[in-house]
Write an enzyme that holds these catalytic residues in place. Structure first.
Site, PDB file in Angstrom:
ATOM      1  N   HIS A 132      43.018  46.963  49.113  1.00 47.53           N
ATOM      2  CA  HIS A 132      42.730  45.545  48.359  1.00 47.53           C
ATOM      3  C   HIS A 132      43.370  44.490  49.610  1.00 47.53           C
ATOM      4  O   HIS A 132      44.306  44.817  50.204  1.00 47.53           O
ATOM      5  CB  HIS A 132      43.444  45.738  47.250  1.00 47.53           C
ATOM      6  N   ASP A 210      50.834  50.714  46.533  1.00 48.27           N
ATOM      7  CA  ASP A 210      50.026  49.943  45.671  1.00 48.27           C
ATOM      8  C   ASP A 210      49.354  50.715  44.065  1.00 48.27           C
ATOM      9  O   ASP A 210      48.435  51.375  44.528  1.00 48.27           O
ATOM     10  CB  ASP A 210      48.915  49.131  46.395  1.00 48.27           C
ATOM     11  N   GLN A 213      45.821  50.492  40.457  1.00 44.99           N
ATOM     12  CA  GLN A 213      44.585  51.146  39.946  1.00 44.99           C
ATOM     13  C   GLN A 213      45.130  52.515  39.460  1.00 44.99           C
ATOM     14  O   GLN A 213      44.522  53.397  39.106  1.00 44.99           O
ATOM     15  CB  GLN A 213      43.547  51.364  40.705  1.00 44.99           C
ATOM     16  N   LYS A 236      46.365  44.819  34.392  1.00 42.83           N
ATOM     17  CA  LYS A 236      45.298  45.932  34.298  1.00 42.83           C
ATOM     18  C   LYS A 236      45.601  46.928  33.329  1.00 42.83           C
ATOM     19  O   LYS A 236      44.916  48.057  33.170  1.00 42.83           O
ATOM     20  CB  LYS A 236      45.373  46.345  35.800  1.00 42.83           C
ATOM     21  N   CYS A 375      37.373  42.057  46.733  1.00 43.46           N
ATOM     22  CA  CYS A 375      38.808  42.124  47.611  1.00 43.46           C
ATOM     23  C   CYS A 375      38.947  43.161  48.426  1.00 43.46           C
ATOM     24  O   CYS A 375      40.156  43.528  48.683  1.00 43.46           O
ATOM     25  CB  CYS A 375      39.856  41.679  46.716  1.00 43.46           C
TER      26      CYS A 375
HETATM   27  N1  7TS Z   1      45.464  46.327  44.714  1.00 45.21           N
HETATM   28  C1  7TS Z   1      44.610  46.913  43.934  1.00 45.21           C
HETATM   29  C2  7TS Z   1      44.198  48.255  44.216  1.00 45.21           C
HETATM   30  C3  7TS Z   1      43.669  46.067  43.093  1.00 45.21           C
HETATM   31  O1  7TS Z   1      42.862  46.583  42.605  1.00 45.21           O
HETATM   32  C4  7TS Z   1      44.058  44.826  42.757  1.00 45.21           C
HETATM   33  C5  7TS Z   1      43.141  44.095  41.959  1.00 45.21           C
HETATM   34  C6  7TS Z   1      45.379  44.251  43.496  1.00 45.21           C
HETATM   35  C7  7TS Z   1      45.992  45.182  44.100  1.00 45.21           C
HETATM   36  C8  7TS Z   1      45.874  42.917  43.371  1.00 45.21           C
HETATM   37  O2  7TS Z   1      46.419  42.989  41.770  1.00 45.21           O
HETATM   38  P1  7TS Z   1      46.863  41.433  41.151  1.00 45.21           P
HETATM   39  O3  7TS Z   1      47.028  41.737  39.818  1.00 45.21           O
HETATM   40  O4  7TS Z   1      48.069  41.137  41.985  1.00 45.21           O
HETATM   41  O5  7TS Z   1      45.886  40.487  41.608  1.00 45.21           O
HETATM   42  N2  7TS Z   1      42.118  44.310  41.787  1.00 45.21           N
HETATM   43  C9  7TS Z   1      41.108  43.564  41.507  1.00 45.21           C
HETATM   44  C10 7TS Z   1      39.403  44.167  41.459  1.00 45.21           C
HETATM   45  O6  7TS Z   1      39.398  45.395  41.610  1.00 45.21           O
HETATM   46  N3  7TS Z   1      38.911  43.251  40.889  1.00 45.21           N
HETATM   47  O7  7TS Z   1      39.578  42.229  40.376  1.00 45.21           O
HETATM   48  C11 7TS Z   1      40.791  42.431  40.775  1.00 45.21           C
END
Ligand code: 7TS
Length: 419
Positions: A132, A210, A213, A236, A375
């Protein structure tokens, strides 16, 4: 006996669904919502919504400050959430649980504190082609500042990491940190983190994971994986936005300088200089996301009561079914490994129809998916596409929703064939 899976009641998706008010409503008049955008954010159960409501109605106060009863109650609930999160990922000590706004903040914190303090020109950080943007850009920013080099482990055609290239990088380059996604938000690939951590440590490097997911969807045990840092987002995993965790091994966190300065992170401030608070507060400047972290604690309770193994098994069944059915649709290309190697993500393109049009037509049928680069532009470049459509599953989805998705895709194809 509690852990004997043969004694657990069968997974009852309908009773899970009953806890999620948003799933009860119509998406459009007469069309029910099929929410398949869980990789972007999850929906919230009534237990989490009620926890937020209860906090604001009954004991809203700042934490770690007041001597009054409300502040004591808020502090106890906020710190209680830290203990729940420690257990959830099996960290050894609650001081290793740093509250952050989410994964993005967790990664930036490591880059800006550990990275700035420990990396020098010529040092190498290893990332991957499936990250990401939040696990690419912070290291690029650091590279501009510190003169480090970022190298990327390539992705193979089947959507898994090129582990031979990874081993070579560790052998040939002065690698100080490996920073890798546990489960890809596009391909769904589950990376072999324990093995990658073992290899990184053997090469004298640290590893940051990270888990945005993975933590919501499968058991994650930071000690079994033996990772140095791991971060994830509350929103999430049934929790509120603005909640999240950075886990770090205690000795590493102790040695790291603070990042943001302000209230709560200090021990003593004078005009000549300041000293820092103990962990975890050294990294928690200012009034934190109090309600949100308390809410995340309730989300963890919910997940723990269901059992992460059972959540994972439920999603696996759904994903395998979805991939089988998607593969039947003419003109579809699927990305990523087969169901045995991946989390609850099905990403695809449809010949002759842009992903945004696919998503729009699915929306008309009540099916919410995400379309775009998610992203992860370098990963889309790798597969020679600019956008894809993604259905992502969670603990409240049911097989009939996969059928609705497939029917809606056939309808979209028909519409486009006519136009
Ligand atoms: N890393 C991964 C693997 C992600 O899927 C996401 C968000 C992030 C980092 C960032 O997370 P945040 O909560 O700090 O924004 N992924 C997604 C997506 O796949 N669609 O919308 C957000």
């Amino acid at each position: 006996m509690m852990n004997d899976p043969t004694l657990a009641p069968p997974y009852d998706v309908e009773s899970v669904r009953a806890d999620f008010p948003i799933l009860q409503q119509e998406h459009h008049p007469g069309v029910s919502l099929v929410y398949l955008d869980n990789a972007a954010t999850s929906q919230k159960p009534v237990q989490v919504i009620d926890a937020l409501d209860d906090y604001y109605r009954r004991y809203n106060a700042n934490v770690h400050r007041g001597i009054h009863r409300l502040s004591e109650e808020a502090t106890a609930a906020y710190e209680g959430a830290r203990i729940k999160l420690r257990r959830f990922i099996n960290a050894g000590n609650k001081r290793e649980i740093i509250f952050a706004r989410g994964t993005t903040e967790g990664i930036n914190l490591v880059a800006q504190t550990w990275g700035r303090a420990n990396l020098k020109p010529g040092d190498v950080v290893v990332s991957t082609q499936m990250e990401h943007h939040s696990n690419i850009v912070p290291w690029q920013l650091l590279a501009m500042e510190k003169g480090i080099t970022v190298r990327y482990v390539p992705v193979l055609p089947d959507g898994t990491l090129d582990l031979e290239a990874y081993a070579n990088l560790l052998r040939d380059e002065p690698v100080k940190l490996v920073t890798v996604v546990h489960v890809s938000n596009v391909l769904g690939t589950v990376n072999p983190i324990a093995e990658m951590a073992r290899q990184a440590h053997e090469a004298g490097a640290l590893i940051l994971v990270d888990a945005a997911q993975s933590a919501p969807h499968m058991p994650v045990d930071v000690r079994a994986l033996d990772v140095d840092f791991l971060t994830f987002s509350g929103h999430k995993m049934l929790g509120p936005t603005g909640s999240g965790v950075l886990y770090g091994k205690r000795d590493l966190l102790e040695a790291m300088p603070p990042w943001m300065g302000g209230g709560d992170m200090i021990s003593r401030v004078s005009l000549e200089g300041s000293t820092w608070n103990d962990l975890p507060y050294k990294f928690e400047a200012g009034t934190p996301s109090i309600a949100e972290m308390i809410g995340l604690g309730y989300a963890v309770d919910y997940l723990t009561a269901l059992g992460m193994e059972r959540v994972q098994a439920h999603e696996h069944t759904l994903t395998a079914y979805a991939l089988d059915r998607l593969a039947e649709v003419p003109g579809i290309t699927l990305y990523g490994p087969d169901a045995s190697k991946k989390g609850g993500v099905a990403t695809f393109t449809m010949q002759g129809i842009h992903a945004h049009d696919v998503a729009q037509m699915l929306d008309a049928e009540g099916v919410a998916v995400r379309a775009g680069h998610h992203c992860a532009q370098p990963l889309h470049d790798r597969f020679g596409i600019s956008a894809s459509a993604r259905a992502s599953f969670y603990l409240y989805n049911r097989p009939a929703e996969v059928d609705t998705l497939i029917e809606a895709l056939y309808k979209a194809k028909k519409t486009f064939a006519r136009s």
